[in-house]
Design an enzyme around this catalytic site. Sequence first.
Site, mmCIF file in Angstrom:
data_model
loop_
_atom_site.group_PDB
_atom_site.id
_atom_site.type_symbol
_atom_site.label_atom_id
_atom_site.label_comp_id
_atom_site.label_asym_id
_atom_site.label_seq_id
_atom_site.Cartn_x
_atom_site.Cartn_y
_atom_site.Cartn_z
ATOM 1 C CG ASP A 35 -29.718 23.561 48.742
ATOM 2 O OD1 ASP A 35 -29.578 24.739 48.852
ATOM 3 O OD2 ASP A 35 -28.354 22.655 49.017
ATOM 4 C CG ASP A 39 -32.562 19.791 43.863
ATOM 5 O OD1 ASP A 39 -32.702 20.046 43.499
ATOM 6 O OD2 ASP A 39 -32.033 19.200 44.866
ATOM 7 C CD GLU A 114 -14.007 12.470 41.736
ATOM 8 O OE1 GLU A 114 -15.008 13.846 41.987
ATOM 9 O OE2 GLU A 114 -14.402 11.812 40.818
ATOM 10 C CE LYS A 116 -23.578 17.206 43.516
ATOM 11 N NZ LYS A 116 -24.072 18.642 43.935
ATOM 12 C CG ASP A 118 -23.986 22.080 49.362
ATOM 13 O OD1 ASP A 118 -23.595 22.706 48.143
ATOM 14 O OD2 ASP A 118 -24.460 22.084 50.586
ATOM 15 N NE ARG A 137 -22.380 25.032 37.694
ATOM 16 C CZ ARG A 137 -23.017 24.603 38.040
ATOM 17 N NH1 ARG A 137 -22.807 23.298 37.655
ATOM 18 N NH2 ARG A 137 -23.961 25.018 38.897
ATOM 19 C CE1 TYR A 225 -15.614 19.215 40.370
ATOM 20 C CE2 TYR A 225 -15.389 19.813 42.419
ATOM 21 C CZ TYR A 225 -16.176 19.514 41.072
ATOM 22 O OH TYR A 225 -16.842 21.094 40.832
ATOM 23 C CE LYS A 314 -28.443 17.579 44.404
ATOM 24 N NZ LYS A 314 -29.233 18.219 44.957
ATOM 25 C CB CYS A 408 -39.282 39.780 81.338
ATOM 26 S SG CYS A 408 -39.106 38.716 81.414
ATOM 27 C CB CYS A 411 -40.403 39.533 85.618
ATOM 28 S SG CYS A 411 -38.914 40.066 85.256
ATOM 29 C CB CYS A 426 -35.563 40.363 81.209
ATOM 30 S SG CYS A 426 -36.142 40.534 83.003
ATOM 31 C CB CYS A 431 -36.700 38.233 85.675
ATOM 32 S SG CYS A 431 -37.511 36.984 84.756
HETATM 33 S S1 IVH Z 1 -18.232 16.647 38.261
HETATM 34 C C1 IVH Z 1 -19.861 17.182 33.912
HETATM 35 N N1 IVH Z 1 -17.749 15.940 41.032
HETATM 36 O O1 IVH Z 1 -21.841 18.773 41.916
HETATM 37 C C2 IVH Z 1 -19.496 17.204 35.448
HETATM 38 N N2 IVH Z 1 -19.436 18.015 40.414
HETATM 39 O O2 IVH Z 1 -23.925 19.082 39.573
HETATM 40 C C3 IVH Z 1 -19.713 18.260 36.875
HETATM 41 N N3 IVH Z 1 -19.688 19.104 42.919
HETATM 42 O O3 IVH Z 1 -21.355 22.070 39.360
HETATM 43 C C4 IVH Z 1 -18.915 17.906 37.676
HETATM 44 N N4 IVH Z 1 -18.634 17.567 44.244
HETATM 45 O O4 IVH Z 1 -20.572 22.137 41.997
HETATM 46 C C5 IVH Z 1 -18.379 17.018 39.975
HETATM 47 N N5 IVH Z 1 -17.057 15.296 43.202
HETATM 48 C C6 IVH Z 1 -17.308 15.736 42.322
HETATM 49 C C7 IVH Z 1 -18.469 16.770 42.976
HETATM 50 C C8 IVH Z 1 -18.782 18.174 41.948
HETATM 51 C C9 IVH Z 1 -19.315 18.872 43.788
HETATM 52 C C10 IVH Z 1 -20.482 20.348 42.126
HETATM 53 C C11 IVH Z 1 -20.223 20.796 41.089
HETATM 54 C C12 IVH Z 1 -20.967 20.577 40.238
HETATM 55 C C13 IVH Z 1 -22.145 20.051 40.785
HETATM 56 C C14 IVH Z 1 -23.256 18.793 39.522
#
Ligand code: IVH
Length: 670
Positions: A35, A39, A114, A116, A118, A137, A225, A314, A408, A411, A426, A431
């Site tokens: 990731d 980025d 909050e 984030k 994954d 999405r 969320y 991030k 192996c 041996c 093996c 051995c």
């Molecule tokens: S808010 C416009 N809250 O992060 C607001 N996103 O690039 C949109 N994600 O696509 C998202 N935890 O998949 C929000 N607590 C959280 C999140 C969250 C994970 C992900 C989500 C989103 C990406 C943001």
Amino acid sequence: MATTDPVAQRARALRAQLAEANHAYHVLDAPLIADETYDALLRELSDLEAAHPELADPESPTQRVGGVPSSDFPPYRHGVPMLSLANAFDDTDLRAFDARVEKLAGNRPGYVCELKIDGVASSLRYQNGMLRSAGTRGDGTVGEEVTPNVRGIADIPRRLKPPFPAKLDARGEIYLRKSAFAVLNAAREASGLTLYANPRNTAAGGLRQKDPSITAERKLSFFAYAVGAYEGSPLPPSQSGLLATLQQMGLRVNEHATACATIDDVLAFCRRWEEERTTLDYEIDGVVIKVNDLALQARLGYAGKDPRWAIAFKFRAQEARTKLREIDVNVSRSGKLNPYAVLEPVSIGGVTVKMATLHNEADILRKDIRAGDTVIVHRAGDVIPYVVGPVVELRPPDAKPYRLPQRCPVCGSPVDHPPGDVFAYCTNVACPAQRRERLRHWCSRGAMDIEGVGDALAAALVENGACRDVADLYALDEAALLTLPRMGERSARNVLREIAASRARGLARVLAALGIRYVGSQNAALLAGAFGTADALATATQEAMATTEGIGPQIAESVAFFFAQPQNRDVIERLRARGVDLTAPLQPKEAVGALAGKTFVLTGTLPSLSREEASALILGAGGKVASAVSKKTNYVVAGDEPGSKLAKAESLGVPIVGEVELRALLAVHF
Ligand code: IVH
């Protein structure tokens, strides 16, 4: 159109690479690059496009939101688009975001931070409180409809608790808990299947199954969320109020969301979770910072595809790039060939990594990892560092695809690759590597606990022929030990004393020390308690073994196989002849001891006890050791760098103790 302009060429190469990475990630659920690498490439492209407006292209990955729906599922059109977030990578980016918001708002805004999560962003449509449909999405406008699969996710209620609005699109993340991921992979490993790469992709793959019962088996989870389309009585005026409302309606909301009055509080939250992320039972890759006031959010609006009222911080990589010098193989005590990467040392999250596991040949070939490659290495919490994959564009032209040696490496005997098994073995039980590993295991702390015989001495004893197997340990004398390098009379006498003392450890330790597949200290204690002597166990039928509480057919088969081998029976006979105690007190059905009936789970590194040793002590006191935390767990014993089990324990309210408390609990028994 062909171009020779190096900037245009670079932009094109970046777009192609990002498109390929996007496809692999979102459609194939098999990421090509880390990731963080993604980025970085996206940032490079976006900087190029900003500096060279003539390169603008509406199809550029910088202009698109995440995934592209694959064609296997019906399209799912979002009433309100699901957008993405701009990223912040450090304090400066966050302060700049805060300054921008404050300027546009005209006063200092409050935020909600909050975690984030994954996972896979998804939208759930409720009509009159009933779950009607759900979609991923996708590209933000159209995703994939996954309604039947979503119905099998325990966290997602089919019916909301009143009061609920007439119509609600609840948005959030579908994800896989680390503990559930570990269970899935353990089952795959036991069946010789290739392991899943990470929880996120396993969640995405699970969600996109044609058969909803397979999705249900993956035990996915969900955190809400946000809200998309909505009809009904007015929503609360703030993000924190919205989260509370979603929770009241029966949706799961992450408990760590925190209102932060100032950007300094936001920075502290980000720092805290960057440190503590490994204690959670789910993966997070950052923090999402949102303006708390929903009216202000609406006023701030969007800049392109990103909201001006939120940003994603991030975390620093738990991955790094380095050079893979060579692929080496070690041989385990069962003969399994374990390939591993010898790396140019690299620091990941403050720890220097020089080696990383490569699992098995099939995995290396699937990822196409080659000696000489620049590779991405991942290290986090309590997982062994592993190679995620190569950076193919940095591959030297002469790098060759990997082949596991056919002989192996220790041996030279032929290697057996049983059909359907991802591992190769093996074939020579004699051995030296297998012998050495078996001897090391025999002497280790959770096994016979012979402190004087460490790794180096075990290796030397095998190498000079003094110990062909573990029974030979009990025939050693001072003269034999004194032929070894750096061995004086005093240490020789100590070693002999400790070896002699180990004769009395009893059958449970002996069984654990023999290294029978699937028989660790727990199963060894169960078998010893149920059969009482090595002879009784050796002559028992597989069926009789499998009637022992806690012993399944797979373990029984493995034990029966072990005792059916003449060379193993021979070792047992020689151990007996040399005075090793092969008996155990028969356990009454009800366990006795200070910890009888208590289940423990171990996580992290304890100050002075190894995991095996702690297990052996708990089992010895009548307790049980489980691998996963549940409501039935009585104690979690946590050490340094605990894994996700700690968070699980916290969330279930299971008491957490350290080594000191564990010793105190045990002391009752002594
Ligand atoms: S808010 C416009 N809250 O992060 C607001 N996103 O690039 C949109 N994600 O696509 C998202 N935890 O998949 C929000 N607590 C959280 C999140 C969250 C994970 C992900 C989500 C989103 C990406 C943001």
